[in-house]
Design a protein around this motif. Sequence first.
Motif, short mmCIF file in Angstrom:
data_model
loop_
_atom_site.label_atom_id
_atom_site.label_comp_id
_atom_site.label_asym_id
_atom_site.label_seq_id
_atom_site.Cartn_x
_atom_site.Cartn_y
_atom_site.Cartn_z
N GLU A 155 29.00 11.04 54.49
CA GLU A 155 28.71 12.45 54.75
C GLU A 155 29.78 13.29 54.05
O GLU A 155 30.97 13.02 54.19
N LEU A 156 29.33 14.30 53.33
CA LEU A 156 30.24 15.10 52.51
C LEU A 156 30.10 16.58 52.83
O LEU A 156 29.05 17.04 53.30
N THR A 157 31.15 17.31 52.53
CA THR A 157 31.11 18.77 52.53
C THR A 157 31.33 19.24 51.10
O THR A 157 32.30 18.85 50.46
N LEU A 158 30.39 20.05 50.60
CA LEU A 158 30.53 20.64 49.27
C LEU A 158 31.01 22.08 49.45
O LEU A 158 30.40 22.87 50.18
N GLU A 159 32.10 22.41 48.77
CA GLU A 159 32.70 23.74 48.91
C GLU A 159 32.93 24.32 47.52
O GLU A 159 33.68 23.75 46.72
N LEU A 160 32.25 25.41 47.22
CA LEU A 160 32.35 26.03 45.90
C LEU A 160 33.53 26.98 45.84
O LEU A 160 33.66 27.91 46.63
N LYS A 161 34.43 26.71 44.90
CA LYS A 161 35.55 27.61 44.61
C LYS A 161 35.46 27.94 43.12
O LYS A 161 35.77 27.12 42.27
N MET A 162 35.01 29.14 42.82
CA MET A 162 34.65 29.50 41.46
C MET A 162 35.81 29.34 40.47
O MET A 162 36.97 29.55 40.81
N LEU A 163 35.45 28.99 39.24
CA LEU A 163 36.43 28.85 38.17
C LEU A 163 36.55 30.18 37.43
O LEU A 163 35.77 30.49 36.53
N ALA A 164 37.51 30.97 37.82
CA ALA A 164 37.75 32.26 37.16
C ALA A 164 39.24 32.44 36.93
O ALA A 164 40.05 32.17 37.81
N ASP A 165 39.60 32.89 35.72
CA ASP A 165 41.00 33.14 35.41
C ASP A 165 41.53 34.35 36.18
O ASP A 165 42.67 34.37 36.64
N VAL A 166 40.67 35.37 36.29
CA VAL A 166 41.09 36.65 36.87
C VAL A 166 40.15 37.02 38.01
O VAL A 166 38.93 36.94 37.88
N GLY A 167 40.73 37.40 39.14
CA GLY A 167 39.94 37.84 40.27
C GLY A 167 40.11 39.34 40.49
O GLY A 167 41.24 39.83 40.56
N GLY A 208 38.57 38.99 21.38
CA GLY A 208 38.52 38.90 19.92
C GLY A 208 38.86 37.52 19.39
O GLY A 208 39.56 36.73 20.04
N GLU A 209 38.33 37.22 18.22
CA GLU A 209 38.58 35.96 17.51
C GLU A 209 38.23 34.74 18.37
O GLU A 209 38.92 33.73 18.37
N GLY A 210 37.13 34.85 19.11
CA GLY A 210 36.64 33.73 19.89
C GLY A 210 37.40 33.43 21.15
O GLY A 210 37.11 32.46 21.85
N SER A 211 38.41 34.23 21.47
CA SER A 211 39.18 33.99 22.69
C SER A 211 38.73 34.94 23.80
O SER A 211 38.03 35.92 23.56
N GLY A 212 39.14 34.64 25.01
CA GLY A 212 38.77 35.49 26.13
C GLY A 212 39.12 34.80 27.44
O GLY A 212 39.84 33.80 27.47
N PHE A 213 38.61 35.34 28.54
CA PHE A 213 38.87 34.77 29.86
C PHE A 213 37.71 35.10 30.78
O PHE A 213 36.88 35.97 30.48
N VAL A 214 37.65 34.39 31.91
CA VAL A 214 36.59 34.60 32.90
C VAL A 214 37.13 35.47 34.02
O VAL A 214 38.21 35.21 34.57
N MET A 215 36.36 36.50 34.34
CA MET A 215 36.76 37.43 35.41
C MET A 215 35.71 37.37 36.51
O MET A 215 34.51 37.28 36.24
N ALA A 216 36.16 37.41 37.77
CA ALA A 216 35.24 37.35 38.91
C ALA A 216 35.45 38.55 39.82
O ALA A 216 36.58 38.93 40.12
N ASP A 217 34.34 39.13 40.24
CA ASP A 217 34.36 40.20 41.24
C ASP A 217 34.26 39.54 42.61
O ASP A 217 33.24 38.94 42.95
N ILE A 218 35.34 39.61 43.40
CA ILE A 218 35.36 38.99 44.74
C ILE A 218 34.99 40.05 45.77
O ILE A 218 35.78 40.96 46.04
N PRO A 219 33.79 39.97 46.35
CA PRO A 219 33.34 41.02 47.26
C PRO A 219 33.80 40.79 48.69
O PRO A 219 34.41 39.78 49.02
N GLY A 220 33.47 41.75 49.55
CA GLY A 220 33.59 41.56 50.98
C GLY A 220 34.98 41.63 51.56
O GLY A 220 35.20 41.22 52.69
N LEU A 221 35.97 42.11 50.80
CA LEU A 221 37.33 42.15 51.33
C LEU A 221 37.57 43.47 52.07
O LEU A 221 37.52 44.55 51.48
N ILE A 222 37.83 43.35 53.36
CA ILE A 222 38.17 44.50 54.19
C ILE A 222 39.26 44.05 55.15
O ILE A 222 39.64 42.88 55.19
#
Length: 428
Positions: A155-167, A208-222
């Motif tokens: 029995e397993l638990t699957l927990e998604l933690k997104m792969l984003a450089d910037v939150g 630029g020049e094929g480089s970049g990063f992944v950004m994530a919008d983290i909702p629901g923070l209060i």
Amino acid sequence: MQKGKLMFIDKVDIYIKAGDGGNGAVSFHREKYVSHGGPDGGDGGHGGSIVFRVDSGDNTLLKFKYRRKFVAQNGEDGKPGKFHGKTAADTVIMLPPGTVIRDKQTGKVIFDMGADREFVAAKGGRGGWGNSHFATPTRQIPRFAKAGTKGDERELTLELKMLADVGLIGFPNVGKSSLLSAVSAARPKIANYHFTTLSPMLGVVSTGEGSGFVMADIPGLIEGAGDGVGLGHDFLRHVDRCRLFVHVVDAAGSEGRDPIEDIRIINNELFKYNPELKERRQIVAANKIDLGLDDEIKARLEAYCREAGYDLVFISAASTEGTKQLIRLVSERLKDTPPMKEYEPEYVEEEKKPLDRTVKVTNINGVYNVECEALEALVEKVNFDDDESFNFFQRNLKTLGVIDALEKAGVNDGDTVSLYGLEFDFWY
């Protein structure tokens, strides 16, 4: 809010069972003019394994909402003529990148599914040997074969933690979705009310020049998110991997809140959830300057960020003013920021315990019922039509203490003994 929870699932419990190995065959070669063909029982096929693979285009565990049990096929039994049974195909389960696989009972990490990874979570059972393996000069007609082994199950638990450089963090309606839309190809829903965004959104920001990063919008923070208030408890796990935070605040105070107090509140929730996040670099994006910027608020923000060690950029996501400067700063800071967090396995497979040899005998209406874990495993392997195999079984009855236990229970010659589907008359 309930609608959002139906659309986005990031934690589920599932059951997986690998296929059992096929049994070996008991068979003898039959051919005209060949009087002694000999044993030719083939081996059983191996059972299918349960394999997890990464689907880079997926970002939710929604498909597990209605299916949480996965069972692989068993291997085929062996066949006459030394033909092996067919090995079952593996059952492949696709997961979004960043899914952490945990043992359900202990909560310990078993494997971290990063990008382009594969993990065999449950190994299929091995096929049993056919009787052709058991022929010897003194045993030329073996009438028994080896049963296939059981496949793993867990029995397993699957927990998604997104792969984003910037939150992107901050209160609802401060412009996080607008900023993500302005600097990437992501098109989140944008509206002037709280909780417009009901699931984390990812966008790739090009520098630029094929480089970049992944950004994530983290909702629901209060306030209170770290204690499960609002949607924050559901989505805080997605900040764990972020290498850097862009803290978006409403610098114009369009909703009557103090941007500095907002920063303090959100950071308090982050650090309450995970104290390690105190070490993550933050850049404050003072948004909505197109609505006007009070000199006093600007001076206070500059002084606060200077004291806290945060970079500060004034922007307008609506008009894109200052967004290029922000992206250049983020890109520069990422160069000397530690790599994305990866979860090391914590779970250690327990060594298989030896089978329990305790014998329990119960007299039910004159029938002596025998229970013993080691005996049950033995019964599965014995061919009772073969004298040699049956003699081996009888010797083990004495070794395991079954005969002694039956005599202590009062069995007499001629009484019926039952064990795991077998019944025989007792004679000793």
